[in-house]
Design a protein around this motif. Structure first.
Motif, PDB file in Angstrom:
ATOM      1  N   GLU A  60       0.767  -1.236  -0.028  1.00  0.00           N
ATOM      2  CA  GLU A  60      -0.099   0.092  -0.098  1.00  0.00           C
ATOM      3  C   GLU A  60       1.041   1.375  -0.075  1.00  0.00           C
ATOM      4  O   GLU A  60       0.535   2.238  -0.752  1.00  0.00           O
ATOM      5  CB  GLU A  60      -0.952   0.112   1.281  1.00  0.00           C
ATOM      6  N   LEU A  61       2.018   1.331   0.709  1.00  0.00           N
ATOM      7  CA  LEU A  61       2.875   2.431   0.729  1.00  0.00           C
ATOM      8  C   LEU A  61       3.462   2.931  -0.763  1.00  0.00           C
ATOM      9  O   LEU A  61       3.596   3.732  -1.226  1.00  0.00           O
ATOM     10  CB  LEU A  61       3.826   2.184   1.799  1.00  0.00           C
TER      11      LEU A  61
ATOM     12  N   ARG B 257       2.216   1.919  -3.339  1.00  0.00           N
ATOM     13  CA  ARG B 257       1.163   2.779  -4.251  1.00  0.00           C
ATOM     14  C   ARG B 257       1.137   4.015  -4.196  1.00  0.00           C
ATOM     15  O   ARG B 257       0.523   4.780  -4.919  1.00  0.00           O
ATOM     16  CB  ARG B 257      -0.057   1.947  -4.192  1.00  0.00           C
ATOM     17  N   ARG B 258       1.624   4.556  -2.877  1.00  0.00           N
ATOM     18  CA  ARG B 258       1.416   5.993  -2.559  1.00  0.00           C
ATOM     19  C   ARG B 258       2.615   6.766  -2.976  1.00  0.00           C
ATOM     20  O   ARG B 258       2.725   8.281  -2.643  1.00  0.00           O
ATOM     21  CB  ARG B 258       1.094   5.995  -0.868  1.00  0.00           C
TER      22      ARG B 258
ATOM     23  N   THR C 121       5.125   9.169  -4.716  1.00  0.00           N
ATOM     24  CA  THR C 121       5.123  10.340  -5.515  1.00  0.00           C
ATOM     25  C   THR C 121       6.569  10.784  -5.597  1.00  0.00           C
ATOM     26  O   THR C 121       7.276  10.682  -4.757  1.00  0.00           O
ATOM     27  CB  THR C 121       4.053  11.244  -5.199  1.00  0.00           C
TER      28      THR C 121
ATOM     29  N   ASN D 207       7.084  12.810  -2.254  1.00  0.00           N
ATOM     30  CA  ASN D 207       7.523  11.886  -0.994  1.00  0.00           C
ATOM     31  C   ASN D 207       8.140  10.881  -1.237  1.00  0.00           C
ATOM     32  O   ASN D 207       8.356  10.105  -0.163  1.00  0.00           O
ATOM     33  CB  ASN D 207       5.929  11.625  -0.562  1.00  0.00           C
TER      34      ASN D 207
ATOM     35  N   VAL E 298       8.931   8.171   1.828  1.00  0.00           N
ATOM     36  CA  VAL E 298       8.371   6.844   1.744  1.00  0.00           C
ATOM     37  C   VAL E 298       9.299   5.588   1.653  1.00  0.00           C
ATOM     38  O   VAL E 298       9.096   4.546   2.363  1.00  0.00           O
ATOM     39  CB  VAL E 298       7.287   6.634   0.715  1.00  0.00           C
TER      40      VAL E 298
ATOM     41  N   ASP F 147       0.912   7.531   8.502  1.00  0.00           N
ATOM     42  CA  ASP F 147       0.173   6.790   7.648  1.00  0.00           C
ATOM     43  C   ASP F 147       0.356   5.329   7.644  1.00  0.00           C
ATOM     44  O   ASP F 147      -0.789   4.598   7.385  1.00  0.00           O
ATOM     45  CB  ASP F 147       0.204   7.332   6.183  1.00  0.00           C
ATOM     46  N   SER F 148       1.724   4.885   7.789  1.00  0.00           N
ATOM     47  CA  SER F 148       1.823   3.378   7.656  1.00  0.00           C
ATOM     48  C   SER F 148       1.283   2.596   8.871  1.00  0.00           C
ATOM     49  O   SER F 148       0.646   1.765   8.691  1.00  0.00           O
ATOM     50  CB  SER F 148       3.284   3.334   7.403  1.00  0.00           C
TER      51      SER F 148
END
Length: 692
Positions: free
Chosen positions: A439-440, A442-443, A445, A448, A452, A651-652
């Motif tokens: 999931e991380l 996929r986030r 950018t 970040n 990340v 977030d994680s």
């Protein structure tokens, strides 16, 4: 406006119950929600609205049973269909007869037909309660399949038996032949109609998908509309609406046909919508049950013409009859049933008697029982009051509470939740971490990417360390040692703060350095205390009072720290501290804390308090963290970078906890395993923080 206020109050109570259930895990969620509903009904702003029982069946019971039928394991249901139908039909009728005769004999003021109505209403088990309680105890696949199958099918027999008993009480006449015929029409008619609707729905959804007409919005709206349409249509033509909904849910397969990203996305959105709706409806059912109970119990209890002792005695008597009848029926069913492999009947061993007890207490009564009792008319055909109406509702409500309490406290004793084996728990933990990393990823950018990837690296190290620890003889001992190491860090930081505050710097620069290190220690201590509170939240030694006191102290420290900083900025008594300076001070304090913990671990190895292998493994973890901190370069914009990393880490952790909650709601882990995994998140948080 009154109805809107009622809906908002119910939804608010459901939200509150979701939080309370985490702090009182030994009390099942349905009981928590019943108490909340009873308490909310006493609030001055809570509207006094009477809900039509028939509307209750349409709005809540129909969609919940449809969803339960869709999600049930069809293979398990077919294997245990005979046993489920035996409980749903045979036991329901036997309970109606037994409760009717016993109640009438012990309380002659209750006519026999009215007593039969009470017994019929107490026949159905509560599908919502059965599903909720399955999270509180470790039930076998066969036991879950039988109980869920029973709860899906027993409503028809209970409703039909109740309707004919009430008809006999009103008119004074009863025909066994007519009752049997009506039951057959209602039961088989509802089943056939539901199967036909299910086949039609599969064809319709498939046709729309093949022509490209299906959209996410249209699909979900049609799905949500289907159970209401089925129930109302079935009741309009005189067959069981409940069985129609259940049969359609069992045969509906439209969500498993078709391929492609659009179909997959629609299925995912549909599952999410149903999950939210299911939680809201489940909670609302028990909240409203709690709302009804005070009026039901209070009116009868305050009636001077009735003996409260008599009422309580009847509740105990009827509850005993219901439980004993169920236990005898289930035990006889297990004795008669043939083994699926050998085809031979088996003797009743201690394990099989325990299984009978589990399925006895695993079938509590609930909302359908109370909904049926509220449909008792106020008058009979001659115009007189229906005999003992309020008293019968009082007894039914009492039996509901008794069966829910028995299920809540006895079922976990008979089938206690337990953790999987060490290897299985490790595999589950690795799977949670792997999904979090995905999931991380996929986030990511361009903005970040650096932060990340740093957090993903920390998760990769966690997975590696966990795999190294697989095969540990005492995983609980290793976890206890981790928490003890956190306590040593906490003690070190507290003592360091005391020592720094006792210093008397000679120059403004020294004062600045002292305040800088106090700030660093306070920040580390806040984070450490939060981690310790979460890591010990489910342990036997944790106490609610100490948890609250710890949160209050953390808030007090933060307010004091904020006040000092504002005071310093206003008076300009010392140079302002930059985030880069604080970051460097935190890193230096982390290194000192690591040295202290490593020294303590060597002491424990010599003292023999903890397992030597556990001490060695944890020393290695802290040495890796120390090397990571020392090799970290002093980058420009380091404070900005670390803030970005902190945001990604938050977030994680939210992603990780969300994955654990999804596993629990999907039934892949039980409540005890969920608490264990949550503690792992917070225990490992410190290692991740050190390594990032």
């Amino acid at each position: 406006m009154t109805e809107l206020t009622l809906v908002l109050c119910i939804v608010g109570a459901v939200v509150v119950s979701s939080f309370l259930s985490r702090f009182i895990p030994k009390i099942s969620t349905p009981l928590v929600q019943i108490v909340l509903g009873a308490a909310a009904a006493q609030l001055p702003f809570f509207p006094d609205v009477t809900l039509d029982p028939e509307l209750f069946m349409v709005l809540f019971i129909a969609p919940l049973l449809y969803l339960e039928a869709r999600g049930i394991d069809k293979t398990t249901l077919l294997k245990n269909l005979k046993l489920s139908l035996s409980l749903a039909i045979g036991l329901a009728i036997a309970t109606m007869v037994a409760v009717g005769y016993v109640t009438h004999a012990a309380w002659p003021a209750v006519p026999l037909a009215a007593a039969f109505a009470l017994g019929a209403a107490l026949g159905p088990t509560d599908a919502v309660a059965v599903t909720s309680l399955s999270h509180e105890a470790t039930l076998s696949e066969r036991q879950r399949g039988i109980l869920k199958g029973e709860s899906l099918f027993n409503d028809a027999s209970g409703i039909v038996g109740f309707q004919f008993s009430i008809l006999a009480a009103i008119t004074g006449t009863f025909s066994i032949g007519a009752a049997a015929g009506e039951f057959a029409v209602s039961f088989f008619g509802g089943t056939v109609l539901g199967l036909m609707f299910g086949v039609f729905a599969n064809w319709l959804f498939g046709l729309m998908r093949s022509f490209g007409w299906e959209t996410t919005t249209s699909r979900i709206l049609m799905e949500l509309f289907l159970p209401f349409l089925l129930y109302l249509g079935a009741e309009a033509i005189g067959v069981s609406g409940i069985l129609t909904v259940v049969a359609a849910g069992l045969i509906a397969r439209y969500d498993r046909s078709g391929v492609g990203p659009n179909v997959a996305r629609t299925n995912i959105v549909s599952s999410s919508v149903w999950a939210v709706l299911s939680f809201a409806l489940n909670g609302s059912v028990f909240i409203m049950l709690g709302m009804m109970l005070p009026d039901v119990l209070g009116t009868t209890w305050a009636d001077p013409t009735e003996s409260n002792t008599m009422l309580l005695g009847i509740i105990v008597l009827v509850s005993t009859v219901v439980v004993v009848m169920r236990f005898v029926w289930v035990a006889a069913m297990l004795r008669i049933a043939r083994d699926q492999r050998t085809g031979q009947r088996r003797r009743m061993t201690a394990q099989r008697w325990r299984s009978a007890a589990i399925m006895t207490f695993g079938g509590p009564k609930g909302t359908i029982t109370l909904s049926l009792m509220f449909t008792i008319p106020y008058t009979i055909a001659a115009g007189a009051d229906f005999p003992m109406r309020d008293e019968l509702i009082f007894v039914a409500a009492g039996v509901i509470i008794v069966t829910l309490l028995l299920a809540n406290f006895l079922l976990p004793l008979l089938a206690p939740t337990h953790l999987h084996s060490t290897k299985e728990m490790d595999d589950i933990t690795v799977e949670v971490l792997r999904q979090t990393v995905e999931e991380l990823a996929r986030r990511v950018t361009p903005e970040n990417r650096r932060a990340v990837l740093a957090v993903i690296d920390s998760y990769t190290k966690r997975i590696t360390r966990l795999k190294h620890h697989i095969g540990s003889a005492d995983p609980q001992g290793f976890e206890a040692l981790q928490i003890e190491a956190l306590q040593w860090e906490k003690d070190f930081l507290k003592q360091r703060i005391i020592d720094l505050k006792n210093e008397e710097p000679a120059t403004p620069a020294a004062t600045h350095q002292r305040d800088l290190h106090i700030e660093a220690c306070e920040r580390m201590l806040d984070q450490l205390m939060t981690t310790l509170r979460h890591a010990t939240a489910g342990s036997r030694n944790s106490q609610a009072v100490s948890q609250i006191r710890g949160r209050f102290r953390a808030l007090q420290r933060r307010v004091s720290l904020l006040a000092r900083r504002i005071y310093g900025k206003i008076l300009r008594t010392a140079p302002l501290m930059s985030e880069d300076e604080i970051y460097a001070a935190v890193r230096g304090t982390q290194l000192e804390a690591i040295h202290v913990v490593i020294g303590k671990l060597y002491e424990q190895m010599h003292a023999g308090t903890y397992n030597t292998e556990d001490c060695s493994a944890l020393i290695l973890d802290y040495q890796r963290a120390e090397a990571s901190l020392r090799n970290r370069p002093n980058m420009e914009r380091s404070a900005e970078t670390i803030n970005e990393v902190e945001d990604v880490k938050r977030d994680s952790y939210a992603i990780e906890l969300g994955i654990i909650q999804d596993l629990f709601e999907d039934g892949r882990i039980n409540r005890a395993q969920m608490r264990q995994l949550r503690r792992n998140v917070y225990v490992m948080q410190v290692d991740a923080d050190s390594g990032v």
